[in-house]
Design a protein around this motif. Structure first.
Motif, PDB file in Angstrom:
ATOM      1  N   ALA A 133       1.241  -0.667  -3.917  1.00 11.90           N
ATOM      2  CA  ALA A 133       1.435  -0.757  -5.434  1.00 11.90           C
ATOM      3  C   ALA A 133       2.391  -1.851  -5.732  1.00 11.90           C
ATOM      4  O   ALA A 133       2.066  -2.573  -6.719  1.00 11.90           O
ATOM      5  CB  ALA A 133       2.225   0.480  -5.964  1.00 11.90           C
ATOM      6  N   ALA A 137       0.970  -4.697  -8.191  1.00  8.77           N
ATOM      7  CA  ALA A 137       1.786  -5.125  -9.420  1.00  8.77           C
ATOM      8  C   ALA A 137       2.139  -6.459  -9.515  1.00  8.77           C
ATOM      9  O   ALA A 137       2.267  -7.334 -10.410  1.00  8.77           O
ATOM     10  CB  ALA A 137       3.059  -4.227  -9.580  1.00  8.77           C
ATOM     11  N   ALA A 146      -1.363  -0.035 -10.087  1.00 11.14           N
ATOM     12  CA  ALA A 146      -0.268  -0.131  -9.378  1.00 11.14           C
ATOM     13  C   ALA A 146       0.547   1.068  -9.459  1.00 11.14           C
ATOM     14  O   ALA A 146       1.018   1.839  -8.779  1.00 11.14           O
ATOM     15  CB  ALA A 146       0.789  -1.260  -9.402  1.00 11.14           C
TER      16      ALA A 146
END
Length: 164
Positions: A133, A137, A146
């Motif tokens: 994640a 992101a 994410a």
């Protein structure tokens, strides 16, 4: 139609290649992290989830060391009583506790069975989802993906914590 110079078109093409390269490289990194999480999780999960033909029973925790706990094993059905089996300390709470377990074939090592065992087995995947994640992101700038990966990883880790 606006005409651009050859130098500008070349620079724009190079920039586009860099952007595509970044996406490909970071996507490969995310896939590698998730594959490593699944691979590591499956080493334990296969003994918990694919129980047909595996020896199952109950372990009574008698002593714990730094990383593992030991105790006697009593089979649920056919099988032999074992005087000493070993389990990871993370899935136990205290001495005297009775835990449903499955025996790893050919060893005296056991893994916790049931829902708690399944969730504990998949903890490495939860960690991999949280790490992925961050890359999704920050590196790829895919915030929805994410957040989804982070929520799935946090839910898996939280559920494993609560069931143990």
């Amino acid at each position: 139609m606006v005409k651009r110079s050859l130098a500008r078109r070349t620079a724009e093409s190079a920039w586009g290649l860099l952007l595509v390269g970044r996406i490909v490289l970071l996507s490969a990194l995310v896939l590698l992290m998730l594959a490593a999480g699944v691979w590591t999780s499956w080493k334990t999960a296969q003994h918990v989830m694919l129980t047909k033909g595996r020896e199952q029973g109950t372990m009574t925790v008698s002593a714990c060391g730094a990383d593992t706990c030991t105790g006697p094993f009593v089979p649920k059905g056919l099988g032999s009583v074992r005087g000493k089996v070993t389990i990871d300390k993370a899935v136990t709470h205290r001495a005297g506790e009775r835990i449903p377990v499955a025996v790893k074939p050919g060893t005296d090592d056991v893994v916790r069975s049931g829902l708690a065992g399944v969730l504990h087995a998949w903890v490495p995947l939860g960690g991999a989802l949280l790490l992925a994640a961050l890359v999704l992101a920050g590196g790829l700038r895919w915030p929805r993906t994410a957040w989804t990966a982070a929520a799935a990883g946090a839910a898996l880790l939280g559920a494993a914590f609560l069931t143990l």
